[in-house]
Design a protein around this motif. Structure first.
Motif, short mmCIF file in Angstrom:
data_model
loop_
_atom_site.label_atom_id
_atom_site.label_comp_id
_atom_site.label_asym_id
_atom_site.label_seq_id
_atom_site.Cartn_x
_atom_site.Cartn_y
_atom_site.Cartn_z
N ILE B 106 0.81 -1.51 -0.23
CA ILE B 106 -0.16 0.04 0.19
C ILE B 106 0.55 1.25 -0.04
CG2 ILE B 106 -1.34 1.47 1.82
CD1 ILE B 106 -2.06 -1.54 3.02
N SER B 107 0.70 2.61 -0.84
CA SER B 107 0.57 3.38 -0.42
C SER B 107 -0.08 4.69 -1.16
CB SER B 107 2.64 3.44 -1.42
OG SER B 107 1.87 3.43 -3.11
N PRO B 108 0.69 6.29 -0.33
CA PRO B 108 -0.26 6.91 -0.80
C PRO B 108 0.56 7.80 -1.61
CG PRO B 108 1.66 7.30 0.70
CD PRO B 108 1.63 5.98 1.08
N VAL B 109 -0.08 8.55 -2.35
CA VAL B 109 0.10 9.22 -3.59
C VAL B 109 -0.46 10.85 -3.38
CG1 VAL B 109 0.12 10.01 -6.24
CG2 VAL B 109 0.81 7.59 -5.27
N ALA B 110 0.38 11.75 -3.39
CA ALA B 110 -0.05 12.73 -3.40
C ALA B 110 0.71 13.72 -4.50
CB ALA B 110 0.77 13.66 -1.95
N MET B 111 -0.49 14.67 -5.46
CA MET B 111 0.70 15.16 -6.69
C MET B 111 -0.16 15.64 -6.64
SD MET B 111 -0.81 11.99 -9.89
CE MET B 111 -2.11 11.46 -9.31
N THR B 112 1.06 17.61 -7.95
CA THR B 112 1.12 17.81 -7.78
C THR B 112 1.73 18.31 -8.99
OG1 THR B 112 1.62 20.94 -6.69
CG2 THR B 112 3.30 18.81 -6.51
N GLN B 127 4.68 16.55 -13.30
CA GLN B 127 4.45 16.16 -12.12
C GLN B 127 5.34 16.06 -10.63
OE1 GLN B 127 1.84 12.46 -13.28
NE2 GLN B 127 0.47 13.53 -11.81
N ILE B 128 4.71 15.56 -9.72
CA ILE B 128 5.40 15.88 -8.86
C ILE B 128 4.22 14.64 -7.89
CG2 ILE B 128 6.44 16.25 -6.62
CD1 ILE B 128 7.66 17.28 -9.53
N ILE B 129 5.33 13.25 -7.45
CA ILE B 129 4.52 12.49 -6.74
C ILE B 129 5.44 12.24 -5.47
CG2 ILE B 129 3.62 10.51 -6.81
CD1 ILE B 129 3.12 10.00 -9.29
N GLY B 130 4.25 12.56 -4.52
CA GLY B 130 5.22 12.29 -2.78
C GLY B 130 4.53 10.80 -2.46
N THR B 131 5.09 10.22 -2.57
CA THR B 131 4.98 8.74 -1.58
C THR B 131 5.57 8.01 -1.03
OG1 THR B 131 4.24 6.73 -2.75
CG2 THR B 131 5.65 8.40 -4.06
N THR B 132 5.48 6.83 -0.66
CA THR B 132 6.69 6.01 0.08
C THR B 132 7.02 4.92 -0.83
OG1 THR B 132 4.81 4.34 0.95
CG2 THR B 132 4.83 6.30 1.99
N GLU B 133 8.14 4.41 0.03
CA GLU B 133 9.35 3.54 -0.42
C GLU B 133 7.70 2.32 -1.08
OE1 GLU B 133 8.62 3.90 2.98
OE2 GLU B 133 8.46 2.36 3.25
N LYS B 134 6.97 1.52 -0.83
CA LYS B 134 6.14 0.94 -1.31
C LYS B 134 5.59 0.87 -2.42
CE LYS B 134 4.80 -1.74 1.95
NZ LYS B 134 6.59 -1.76 2.89
N GLN B 135 5.74 2.17 -3.17
CA GLN B 135 5.65 2.99 -4.53
C GLN B 135 5.88 1.75 -5.61
OE1 GLN B 135 2.97 4.94 -5.51
NE2 GLN B 135 3.55 4.72 -8.28
N VAL B 136 6.94 1.92 -5.42
CA VAL B 136 8.54 0.18 -5.83
C VAL B 136 7.20 -0.33 -6.18
CG1 VAL B 136 9.77 -0.81 -6.05
CG2 VAL B 136 10.26 1.51 -5.17
N GLU B 137 6.50 -1.46 -5.10
CA GLU B 137 5.74 -1.92 -5.88
C GLU B 137 4.44 -1.68 -6.23
OE1 GLU B 137 5.67 -5.46 -2.44
OE2 GLU B 137 6.55 -4.04 -1.34
N THR B 138 3.99 -0.81 -5.77
CA THR B 138 2.27 -0.38 -5.88
C THR B 138 2.50 -0.02 -7.68
OG1 THR B 138 2.73 1.65 -4.96
CG2 THR B 138 0.92 -0.65 -4.26
N GLY B 139 3.49 0.97 -7.63
CA GLY B 139 3.56 1.53 -9.14
C GLY B 139 4.54 0.39 -10.33
N GLY B 140 4.55 -0.87 -9.26
CA GLY B 140 4.87 -1.66 -10.70
C GLY B 140 6.66 -1.07 -10.87
N LEU B 141 7.56 0.00 -10.66
CA LEU B 141 8.56 0.47 -10.91
C LEU B 141 10.08 -0.28 -11.39
CD1 LEU B 141 8.43 3.90 -8.12
CD2 LEU B 141 7.03 2.95 -10.88
N ASN B 142 10.61 -0.10 -11.55
CA ASN B 142 11.65 -0.83 -12.05
C ASN B 142 12.90 0.35 -12.26
OD1 ASN B 142 11.18 -3.71 -12.19
ND2 ASN B 142 10.63 -3.20 -14.22
#
Lengths: 258, 408
Positions: B106-112, B127-142
Motif C-alpha cells: 500500500i502506498s499513498p500518492v500526493a500529486m502536484t 508531475q511531482i509524486i509524493g509517496t513512500t518506498e512502497k510505490q516501487v511495488e504498487t507502481g511496478g517501478l524498475n
C-alpha cells in the motif's frame, strides 16, 4: 451397332407465340469411320442437326444414341463430358481462343478431361505436328494464317481422340486454295479411320465426302453414297479413334462398303 | 487434379484478360483499393489503440486498485453529488495500512506540478509524486540507475528524489543524475535514482515525466493536507474483489460514513478503464465497420459491373469452351477467379499504399501494420471478389452453348 443412331428426332423452337419446327422427324445412322456431309439450304435444319449431333443441344423428341449411350436424356454435365471426349468441333470461324497460343488452345480439351500436364503437352505437340504446325506452337491465332488457324482447330478437335470430328462449314472462311488443303487433311484423316461429319452448303465441299445427307424443311430429303475409286483400307490412324481398339465390334467400315 | 488444372487455367486466362484491359482493370480496382485501404487503416487504428491500452494497463499493473475521493468515470450528476466529499488524509492511509490484510503493498500518492531547475537549465513543470518506498511495488517501478528512496528517508522527510527517464535525459543530458541537486519548485533535492522508461499512458502523456519524492517531504515543502490517493497492490487478479470489499469496510469506518449512506470515496481499478475502453472501442469499430462496409460495397459494385461487361464481351469464348467440354462449373469458376484476382490485386495495391500511410500515422498515434491485418485485408478482398463476381459468373455459366457460340 452404329456409332450414331438417331431415331425420329425433332427440335422445336418457341418464337413468341409461333412454334418453329427446325427438325421434324429425322432418322439417321452413321457408322464408325464414315466421312459424311450434311447439306441443305439455310433453314433446312442442318445447323440444328449439327448442334444436336455435337451435343450442344438436345432434341425435343426422339432418341439419339451416341456410342451406345443415350445422349437425349443426359444432363448438362454429362453432355459437357460427351462433348469433351466424343466430339471434336471445327468451326467456320476457327473459334480459337485469341489470348492463348496454338499449344494452349490444343491443350484446352485435355485440361477439361483431366489429362496430366506432361502428357497434355506431349499430345498437343504431337497433334500440332500431325497437322504440320510443329514450328508454330507458340504463336497466337492472330499470328497465324487462316489455313493455319483451321489446322490448329483440327488439332484441338482431335487431341482427345473423339469418336466424331464435327465440322461446320470448315472452308467457309478460307480462300479456295487453303480450303482444298483443309479438305485434303480431312481426306487423310478419314482414310486413317476417323469419323468425320461436315455440315456445309457447298456442293464442292460435300463431294469430298463419301456420303451426303440432304436436309430440307427439317426432314431428310436424300441420303446418297458416293462411290469413289482408290479408297484404301484404313492405315494406322494418326489419331486412333478412342474406341477403335477397345471395341470388340467390327473395325472401321471401309468407305464404299455400303 | 482436374480441379487444380482448371484453377490454374482460370488464373492464366484471367491474368491475360486483365492485362488485355489494363486501364479498365486498374480503374475498376480503384474502388476495391479504397475499400481495402479503409479496412486496413481501420484495423490498424483499432489494433494500435488496443496494444497501447494493453501496454498502458500492464505498466500500471492490472492487480492494483486506487482508493480516491472521486471515481474515474463520473457523469455530471455523480460529480455534482460527490463534489463535497472530504479529502483522503494521511491518517486514513495509516488506518488502511494497519487494517488491510489482503493486500501485498500500500502506498499513498500526493500529486502536484512543480518547475524543475538544475543549475541554469529550466526543465518546466512536471508531475511531482509524493509517496513512500512502497510505490516501487504498487507502481511496478524498475530502477535503471541508483535506488528508490528508503523507508527511513520517508520517515525523516529527507530531501531526496527519484526521477523518471524523460526527466533524467532532459535535465542531465551529459552526466549521471545520481547525487545531483535538483531544484523542485522552491526546494532542492538530491537525486538518488532513475526509474526505467515506462512509455506513454494510452499514447497521451508520458509516464516518465515525473519526480518521486517522500510524501512526508511533500507535506512539509508543498502542501500540508493534500487529497491523497491510496494505491493498493492486491497481488493477484483473483483477489481484487475481496480486497475491494475489505477496503470499502475499512474506509467507511475510517471516514465515519453513516450506515446506509453511499460510499463517500471511490475504489478505482483498471477494469473500469477496460470497460470504458471497450465501449469507446466498440463505437469506433462499429463506425469503422459502417464506413468500410460502404466503401467496399461501392468497390464491389464496380467489380460486378466490370464482370458483367467481361462476361458479355467473352460470350463467344464461353461458347467455345463449352463446346470443347467445359462444364458450367468450370465457366463459373473461371469468372469467379477473374473477379477474385481483380479484387486481390486491389487488396495488394491497397496494402502497398497503406504501408507508408501507416508509417506517417505512427508519428502521431500508435499504429502498425501487423500480419493479421494483412490477412484480414486479403480475406476481405477475396470475399468481395467472390460476392461481387458470383452473379456475373453464374450468368456466364448458365448460357446455352449454342447461343453463346452464335454471338460474334
Amino acid at each position: 451397332m452404329s456409332l450414331i443412331d438417331i431415331q425420329r428426332i425433332s427440335r422445336l423452337y418457341q418464337m413468341g407465340t409461333e412454334t418453329i419446327h427446325a427438325l421434324r422427324d429425322v432418322t439417321l445412322q452413321i457408322q464408325r469411320g464414315e466421312y459424311l456431309a450434311i447439306m441443305g439450304p439455310s433453314g433446312s435444319g442442318k445447323s440444328t442437326l449439327m448442334n444436336i449431333l455435337g451435343c450442344l443441344d438436345t432434341p425435343s423428341g426422339g432418341k439419339f444414341v451416341l456410342n451406345n449411350s443415350d445422349v437425349s436424356v443426359m444432363d448438362d454435365n454429362a453432355l459437357s463430358e460427351i462433348r469433351n471426349r466424343e466430339i471434336g468441333f471445327v468451326f467456320q470461324s476457327f473459334n480459337l481462343l485469341a489470348r492463348s497460343t496454338a499449344l494452349q488452345n490444343v491443350e484446352l480439351p485435355m485440361i477439361y478431361a483431366g489429362v496430366p500436364k506432361s502428357e497434355r503437352h506431349k499430345r498437343a505437340m504431337d497433334a500440332l505436328s500431325a497437322v504440320g504446325l510443329a514450328d508454330r506452337v507458340h504463336h497466337r491465332p492472330n499470328e497465324l494464317s487462316g489455313g493455319q488457324r483451321q489446322r490448329v482447330a483440327v488439332a484441338r478437335a482431335l487431341v482427345n481422340r473423339p469418336s466424331i470430328l464435327l465440322a461446320d462449314e470448315p472452308t467457309g472462311n478460307l480462300d479456295s486454295k487453303t480450303g482444298v488443303e483443309i479438305l485434303a487433311l480431312f481426306e487423310e484423316l478419314a482414310t486413317k479411320g476417323n469419323t468425320i461429319i461436315v455440315v456445309t452448303h457447298e456442293e464442292e465441299v460435300a463431294q469430298h465426302s463419301r456420303r451426303i445427307v440432304r436436309l430440307r424443311d427439317g426432314l431428310v430429303a436424300a441420303d446418297e453414297i458416293l462411290h469413289k475409286n482408290g479408297a484404301a483400307a484404313p492405315e494406322t490412324p494418326v489419331f486412333p479413334p478412342i474406341h477403335a481398339s477397345a471395341h470388340a465390334g467390327p473395325p472401321p467400315v471401309p468407305p464404299g462398303a455400303h | 487434379m482436374t480441379f487444380f488444372a482448371e484453377i490454374f487455367e482460370g488464373l492464366r486466362i484471367s491474368w491475360a484478360a486483365i492485362r488485355a484491359n489494363r486501364m479498365r482493370s486498374v480503374l475498376t480496382t480503384l474502388g476495391v483499393i479504397i475499400g481495402v485501404l479503409t479496412v486496413t487503416m481501420m484495423a490498424t487504428a483499432i489494433n494500435g489503440l488496443n496494444s497501447t491500452f494493453q501496454t498502458s494497463i500492464s505498466i500500471m499493473g492490472a492487480d492494483v486498485v486506487y482508493v480516491q475521493r472521486f471515481g474515474w468515470f463520473m457523469d455530471r450528476n455523480e460529480w455534482l453529488r460527490s463534489r463535497n466529499r472530504r479529502e483522503i488524509t494521511m491518517e486514513q492511509v495509516r488506518g488502511v495500512e494497519r487494517q488491510l490484510t489482503t493486500a501485498q503493498a500500500i502506498s499513498p500518492v500526493a500529486m502536484t506540478r512543480k518547475d524543475l531547475v538544475y543549475q541554469r537549465r529550466n526543465g518546466g513543470a512536471v508531475q511531482i509524486i509524493g509517496t513512500t518506498e512502497k510505490q516501487v511495488e504498487t507502481g511496478g517501478l524498475n530502477m535503471s540507475q541508483g535506488r528508490f528512496f528508503a523507508a527511513a528517508e520517508v520517515e525523516g522527510a529527507r530531501p531526496v528524489c527519484v526521477i523518471g527517464d524523460d526527466v533524467a535525459t532532459r535535465m542531465f543530458p551529459n552526466e549521471s543524475p545520481l547525487g545531483r541537486r535538483l531544484q523542485v519548485g522552491d526546494r532542492t533535492l538530491e537525486v538518488v535514482g532513475v526509474v526505467e522508461k515506462r512509455g506513454r499512458f494510452l499514447g497521451m502523456f508520458s509516464l516518465d515525466e515525473v519526480v518521486f519524492l517522500p510524501v512526508t517531504f511533500f507535506f512539509n515543502a508543498y502542501e500540508q493536507r493534500p487529497d491523497l490517493r491510496i494505491d493498493v497492490k492486491v497481488g493477484s487478479l483473483a483477489g481484487i474483489e475481496e480486497t475491494r470489499e475489505e477496503l470499502i469496510g475499512i474506509m467507511r469506518k475510517l471516514r465515519k460514513t453513516p450506515p446506509g449512506a453511499p460510499d463517500d470515496f471511490a475504489i478505482n481499478q483498471q477494469e473500469a478503464f477496460v470497460q470504458n475502453f471497450n465501449k469507446v472501442g466498440g463505437t469506433i469499430a462499429a463506425l469503422g465497420l459502417f464506413v468500410t462496409g460502404l466503401s467496399l460495397f461501392v468497390g464491389g459494385i464496380g467489380i460486378m459491373n466490370i464482370m458483367f461487361v467481361s462476361v458479355s464481351e467473352r460470350t463467344k469464348e464461353i461458347g467455345i469452351r463449352r463446346a470443347i467440354g467445359a462444364k458450367r462449373r468450370t465457366i463459373l469458376l473461371q469468372f469467379l477467379i477473374e473477379s477474385v484476382l481483380l479484387c486481390v490485386m486491389g487488396g495488394i495495391i491497397a496494402l502497398l499504399l497503406s504501408a507508408p500511410i501507416t508509417l506517417v500515422v505512427a508519428l502521431f498515434l500508435p499504429a502498425a501494420l501487423s500480419p493479421s491485418i494483412i490477412l484480414i485485408a486479403l480475406g476481405v478482398s477475396i470475399t468481395t471478389g467472390v460476392i461481387s463476381g458470383f452473379v456475373p459468373a453464374y450468368r456466364a455459366s448458365q448460357m446455352s452453348p449454342v447461343d453463346a457460340l452464335r454471338t460474334e
